[in-house]
Motif scaffolding. Structure first.
Motif, mmCIF file in Angstrom:
data_model
loop_
_atom_site.group_PDB
_atom_site.id
_atom_site.type_symbol
_atom_site.label_atom_id
_atom_site.label_comp_id
_atom_site.label_asym_id
_atom_site.label_seq_id
_atom_site.Cartn_x
_atom_site.Cartn_y
_atom_site.Cartn_z
ATOM 1 N N ALA A 146 -2.417 0.166 -0.515
ATOM 2 C CA ALA A 146 -2.785 -1.175 -0.060
ATOM 3 C C ALA A 146 -4.199 -1.532 -0.513
ATOM 4 O O ALA A 146 -4.456 -2.659 -0.970
ATOM 5 C CB ALA A 146 -2.679 -1.255 1.465
ATOM 6 N N LEU A 147 -5.126 -0.586 -0.424
ATOM 7 C CA LEU A 147 -6.497 -0.836 -0.862
ATOM 8 C C LEU A 147 -6.560 -1.079 -2.363
ATOM 9 O O LEU A 147 -7.321 -1.929 -2.837
ATOM 10 C CB LEU A 147 -7.393 0.350 -0.482
ATOM 11 N N ARG A 148 -5.750 -0.353 -3.104
ATOM 12 C CA ARG A 148 -5.715 -0.574 -4.551
ATOM 13 C C ARG A 148 -5.256 -1.987 -4.875
ATOM 14 O O ARG A 148 -5.778 -2.625 -5.794
ATOM 15 C CB ARG A 148 -4.757 0.431 -5.207
ATOM 16 N N ARG A 149 -4.303 -2.497 -4.089
ATOM 17 C CA ARG A 149 -3.814 -3.860 -4.342
ATOM 18 C C ARG A 149 -4.881 -4.905 -4.048
ATOM 19 O O ARG A 149 -4.803 -6.036 -4.550
ATOM 20 C CB ARG A 149 -2.550 -4.126 -3.505
ATOM 21 N N THR A 150 -5.885 -4.530 -3.236
ATOM 22 C CA THR A 150 -6.973 -5.470 -2.963
ATOM 23 C C THR A 150 -8.103 -5.335 -3.985
ATOM 24 O O THR A 150 -9.107 -6.036 -3.895
ATOM 25 C CB THR A 150 -7.559 -5.248 -1.551
ATOM 26 N N GLY A 151 -7.948 -4.379 -4.921
ATOM 27 C CA GLY A 151 -8.951 -4.217 -5.958
ATOM 28 C C GLY A 151 -9.847 -3.013 -5.798
ATOM 29 O O GLY A 151 -10.748 -2.789 -6.620
ATOM 30 N N VAL A 152 -9.626 -2.223 -4.766
ATOM 31 C CA VAL A 152 -10.445 -1.022 -4.542
ATOM 32 C C VAL A 152 -9.939 0.109 -5.432
ATOM 33 O O VAL A 152 -8.737 0.354 -5.515
ATOM 34 C CB VAL A 152 -10.389 -0.585 -3.062
ATOM 35 N N SER A 153 -10.850 0.791 -6.098
ATOM 36 C CA SER A 153 -10.478 1.875 -7.011
ATOM 37 C C SER A 153 -10.506 3.216 -6.266
ATOM 38 O O SER A 153 -11.546 3.664 -5.795
ATOM 39 C CB SER A 153 -11.444 1.925 -8.200
ATOM 40 N N LEU A 154 -9.329 3.829 -6.130
ATOM 41 C CA LEU A 154 -9.212 5.138 -5.493
ATOM 42 C C LEU A 154 -8.327 6.018 -6.371
ATOM 43 O O LEU A 154 -7.233 5.615 -6.756
ATOM 44 C CB LEU A 154 -8.590 5.006 -4.093
ATOM 45 N N HIS A 155 -8.805 7.233 -6.679
ATOM 46 C CA HIS A 155 -8.082 8.106 -7.589
ATOM 47 C C HIS A 155 -7.053 8.958 -6.847
ATOM 48 O O HIS A 155 -7.326 9.490 -5.767
ATOM 49 C CB HIS A 155 -9.062 9.018 -8.333
#
Length: 284
Positions: A146-155
């Protein structure tokens, strides 16, 4: 103006610390009251609602953190009143709702102290056999998506590493394997059900004779569940005095391989027993 409450001062201090450290993502856990100071946040990127059963007040607080501008909501709430209330709040605020896709979950290996599973084509390991913590791990993974869909980069590698070392003390905590000692602090009937499910899952790894420990004031229904699962509830202890807790810690040192000690209660009760058993083992 009225003086700020202690919780408000602590919350403000935390926000200041985040600012001074240059924190890019803050994870805030709200309380069970609408007056909780974390409510000052206008619209979190992602709201996460864990649990499989809610009181009316808890559900009111949970739906209260879903505000217009909240992009994503992730929940483990099962179908029913809670899920319907959360879904209604998402519709009202235009938030996307996500639940873990159990159909895409596959357990590949399990032991008393860990389990490895595949989820959405990737493999993860968590340091617990708890069914409840497995669900929480899926919620964590979906929150990352969900955070990735908001633009947050998490590996993805960082997510795997984080789950591999994430531990929740006193929540189906396997304190010792030989002898087998398990701690848990259930707060509700749903917590008892979750503990029973985890114990059933780990049954083949633990001794069949149960040494059951709990506060005398708590009449946990888990005892009947243990018998129904085929366990032999050999001894029951309800220590209330320091001397009784010390005696119990000595009993832990004489356990046989076919015995399992289960300690349930509030954090203070279980924590004091954990301390005394740890102390006794260190001195032994």
């Amino acid at each position: 103006p009225p003086e700020p409450a202690a919780s408000e001062i602590i919350c403000a201090a935390a926000f200041l610390a985040f600012l001074e450290e240059g924190c890019e993502i803050a994870i805030l856990e709200c309380g069970e009251s609408r007056a909780d100071p974390t409510g000052i946040i206008d619209s979190p990127l992602v709201s996460v609602i864990c649990g499989n059963s809610f009181t009316e007040d808890q559900l009111r607080t949970c739906t209260g953190i879903i505000r217009r501008g909240t992009r994503e909501v992730v929940t483990s709430a099962p179908a029913g009143e809670a899920y319907s209330a959360i879904l209604a709040s998402c519709v009202r605020t235009g938030s996307r709702l996500t639940v873990p896709a159990k159909a895409e979950l596959s357990i590949t290996s399990i032991s008393l102290t860990s389990q490895t599973f595949e989820y959405r084509g990737k493999t993860y390991t968590i340091p617990t056999s708890s069914e409840y913590q497995l669900t929480n791990a899926l919620v964590a993974i979906e929150t990352v998506y969900a955070l990735r869909r908001t633009g947050v980069s998490l590996h993805g590698e960082d997510v795997s590493k984080g789950l591999a070392v994430a531990r929740v003390p006193l929540k189906f905590e396997v304190f010792s394997v030989t002898p087998t000692i398990i701690f848990d602090c259930p707060k509700s009937d749903s917590d008892i059900f979750a503990f029973a499910d985890s114990l059933k899952k780990a049954k083949s790894f633990i001794g069949n004779k149960i040494i059951f420990v709990a506060p005398f004031s708590e009449k946990y229904s888990i005892k009947n569940d243990l018998i129904d699962m085929g366990f032999d509830v050999k001894n029951e202890f309800y220590p209330s005095k320091p001397s009784e807790i010390k005696a119990l810690s000595k009993r832990a040192l004489t356990m046989s391989q076919d015995e399992t000690m289960i300690v349930l209660g509030n954090i203070s009760f279980v924590g004091s027993i954990k301390y005394q058993i740890h102390k006794a083992m260190a001195l032994n």
